[in-house]
Design an enzyme around this catalytic site. Structure first.
Site, short mmCIF file in Angstrom:
data_model
loop_
_atom_site.label_atom_id
_atom_site.label_comp_id
_atom_site.label_asym_id
_atom_site.label_seq_id
_atom_site.Cartn_x
_atom_site.Cartn_y
_atom_site.Cartn_z
CB SER A 11 -0.95 -0.04 1.21
OG SER A 11 -1.92 0.98 1.12
CG HIS A 38 -4.05 -0.84 -1.00
ND1 HIS A 38 -3.99 -0.73 0.36
CD2 HIS A 38 -4.61 -2.05 -1.25
CE1 HIS A 38 -4.47 -1.84 0.91
NE2 HIS A 38 -4.84 -2.66 -0.05
CG ASP A 130 -5.93 -5.38 2.16
OD1 ASP A 130 -6.43 -6.49 2.42
OD2 ASP A 130 -5.84 -4.94 1.01
#
Length: 186
Positions: A11, A38, A130
């Protein structure tokens, strides 16, 4: 042991970490790599073009029903979940998980379901949790769990969450992650 796939989740700060890993992987790497990074839903092909400059492997955005082949780095397309099926990928527009689509958990859990102990899961820098459930799924099926050393991460939230929740096999810098992938896969 032959690893069927290496799944990587990143991310915030992921571009820099991925660049360091990919530039240290050989063109003849025996296991394919799938990445859930992401990113903004409008960032279409810029990530693959950026990463291709840093690796001898072929980088491409995964398409629905793409065959999973060694020598390739497959990216989850912006605004799609990437799932591993037996020998190919599937794309999904299901609801975001942990506010993210693509979700790292979705990629990791599907890889664990299909390939079990033949999966290497790698969690890199990021600002949320996540990937934690997905890495747990990989470990529960006897796969390998690698996490970026939090002090080397642009944002340490994601690696720390993974380390706190999963009995990881290695905690390494991006360069060391590349070395470990080469060692395990070749």
């Amino acid at each position: 042991m032959v690893f069927k796939i290496v799944v990587i989740g990143a991310s915030l700060g992921g571009f820099a970490a991925l660049k360091k890993i990919l530039r240290n992987l050989p063109q003849n790497l025996k296991s394919p790599i799938a990445i859930a990074q992401h990113r903004h839903r409008e960032s279409y092909n810029t990530l693959s073009e950026f990463l291709q400059k840093h690796t001898a492997l072929q980088v491409r955005e995964a398409e629905d029903k793409d065959e999973i082949l060694p020598g390739y780095v497959y990216l989850a397309p912006a605004d799609y979940h990437l799932l591993v099926e037996s020998g190919y990928f599937a794309l999904s527009t299901d609801e975001p998980i942990s506010y993210a689509r693509p979700s790292i958990d979705v990629l990791f859990e599907s890889a664990a379901d299909i390939y079990g102990e033949q999966v290497i899961g790698v969690i890199l820098t990021g600002a949320n949790e996540d990937g934690v459930q997905g890495l747990k799924a990989i470990k529960s099926r006897l796969g390998i769990a690698i996490v970026q050393e939090p002090t080397t991460a642009e944002c340490s939230v994601m690696p720390k969450a993974a380390i706190n929740a999963v009995a990881v096999d290695w905690i390494l810098s991006p360069e060391e992650i590349a070395q470990k992938i080469v060692y395990l896969c070749n």
